[in-house]
Design an enzyme around this catalytic site. Structure first.
Site, mmCIF file in Angstrom:
data_model
loop_
_atom_site.group_PDB
_atom_site.id
_atom_site.type_symbol
_atom_site.label_atom_id
_atom_site.label_comp_id
_atom_site.label_asym_id
_atom_site.label_seq_id
_atom_site.Cartn_x
_atom_site.Cartn_y
_atom_site.Cartn_z
ATOM 1 C CG ASP A 67 -0.238 -0.382 2.521
ATOM 2 O OD1 ASP A 67 1.009 -0.364 2.552
ATOM 3 O OD2 ASP A 67 -0.933 -0.684 3.508
ATOM 4 C CG ASN A 136 -8.884 -1.292 12.211
ATOM 5 O OD1 ASN A 136 -7.945 -1.890 11.694
ATOM 6 N ND2 ASN A 136 -9.358 -0.166 11.714
ATOM 7 C CG HIS A 138 -5.795 -1.852 8.987
ATOM 8 N ND1 HIS A 138 -5.955 -0.815 9.870
ATOM 9 C CD2 HIS A 138 -4.494 -1.812 8.624
ATOM 10 C CE1 HIS A 138 -4.806 -0.195 10.028
ATOM 11 N NE2 HIS A 138 -3.899 -0.775 9.294
ATOM 12 C CD GLU A 143 -8.695 1.269 7.912
ATOM 13 O OE1 GLU A 143 -8.675 0.345 8.740
ATOM 14 O OE2 GLU A 143 -8.280 2.414 8.179
HETATM 15 C C1 GLP Z 1 -0.563 0.612 8.524
HETATM 16 C C2 GLP Z 1 -0.156 -0.236 7.326
HETATM 17 C C3 GLP Z 1 -0.296 -1.711 7.599
HETATM 18 C C4 GLP Z 1 0.319 -2.045 8.927
HETATM 19 C C5 GLP Z 1 -0.416 -1.321 10.010
HETATM 20 C C6 GLP Z 1 0.140 -1.599 11.397
HETATM 21 O O1 GLP Z 1 -1.872 0.980 8.520
HETATM 22 N N1 GLP Z 1 -0.877 0.098 6.141
HETATM 23 O O2 GLP Z 1 0.294 -2.452 6.535
HETATM 24 O O3 GLP Z 1 0.270 -3.427 9.142
HETATM 25 O O4 GLP Z 1 -0.313 0.069 9.787
HETATM 26 O O5 GLP Z 1 1.231 -0.774 11.620
HETATM 27 P P1 GLP Z 1 2.307 -0.967 12.746
HETATM 28 O O6 GLP Z 1 3.121 -2.138 12.316
HETATM 29 O O7 GLP Z 1 3.109 0.295 12.721
HETATM 30 O O8 GLP Z 1 1.589 -1.194 14.006
#
Ligand code: GLP
Length: 247
Positions: A67, A136, A138, A143
């Site tokens: 993404d 959440n 995702h 989402e």
């Molecule tokens: C973002 C990314 C995800 C990631 C998530 C969790 O929203 N798009 O790919 O898994 O955050 O992030 P973190 O690893 O910083 O907790």
């Protein structure tokens, strides 16, 4: 689903790096699906260390990212393109021409989603898809929703995601409101999925991923339908699973 319990973030990162490194050693021209966020940072750090020791060669690897924020230039220091270079690509011998990420600056959503889906298709199967997880549930930027998105799509980010990701920005108002993300079908098409989770804030999402009903309101639950998923979660991330007596 195979669950590996890790002690803490460092242990989780090392275990994940071991699996990725084994994949690249066994198949030097692997297609890796890569993720951003704080979860994979330690994994990339470990892989860089092993690369520097001469243990892994990324010269034939192709990498396709999940993404990108919409509206951010690839050189903006908050973009995921910049994150990948800074935290991984600039330190290994991957050919940058073999790395792919959605173009955050493309205004035409339909055009960009089509372009990215065509890239994913042209790469053939993704050998290993690395995933973090949102609080959440995702995955990528898929989402919670009322249906699972198939291909690359433009997502309106949830307030909780904006809040959670605000720590990377000077101000919460600077967090983009939209992002381009691979869809659930793209993720489910990978031969193997490796999901990593660390910390208490992920404990409920990890519980849902492993044991929850499969539903688009918690996107990661779809992974229960994939036949080759490895989850590496540390003690804190497994705390809800443990509280419920499931471990
Ligand atoms: C973002 C990314 C995800 C990631 C998530 C969790 O929203 N798009 O790919 O898994 O955050 O992030 P973190 O690893 O910083 O907790």
């Amino acid at each position: 689903m195979i669950l590996y319990q890790a002690k803490d973030y460092k242990d989780m990162s090392r275990k994940a790096a071991n699996i990725i490194s084994a994949r690249v050693i066994l198949k030097p021209n692997s297609v890796l699906g890569l993720a951003t966020g704080s979860s994979p940072e330690g994994t990339y750090k470990q892989l860089i260390e092993w690369y520097q020791k001469g243990d892994i060669d990324f010269s034939s690897v192709k990498a396709v990212n999940l993404d990108e924020y919409k509206g951010l230039d690839k050189d903006s220091d908050q973009s995921y393109a910049y994150f990948m270079r800074k935290n991984f690509f600039d330190h290994i011998n991957i050919d940058l021409n073999n790395t792919y990420i959605p173009n955050g600056l493309e205004e035409d959503e339909e055009k960009e989603c089509k372009r990215y889906d065509e890239i994913i298709e042209s790469l053939g199967e993704v050998d290993l898809q690395l995933l973090g997880i949102g609080t959440n549930g995702h995955i990528g930027f898929n989402e919670p929703d009322t249906c699972f998105a198939k291909g690359t799509h433009c997502v309106k980010l949830k307030e909780e995601t904006i809040r959670a990701n605000a720590r990377f920005f000077e101000d919460e108002n600077l967090v983009p409101k939209y992002a381009y993300s691979m869809g659930i079908k793209n993720i489910m098409n990978a031969k193997q999925v490796l999901l990593i989770a660390s910390g208490k804030s992920k404990a409920n999402a990890v519980y849902e991923t492993l044991y929850g009903d499969i539903r688009p309101e918690v996107p990661s639950t779809i992974l229960q339908l994939h036949k080759n998923v490895i989850i590496i979660a540390d003690e804190e991330a497994l705390s809800v699973v443990k509280e419920k007596g499931l471990l």
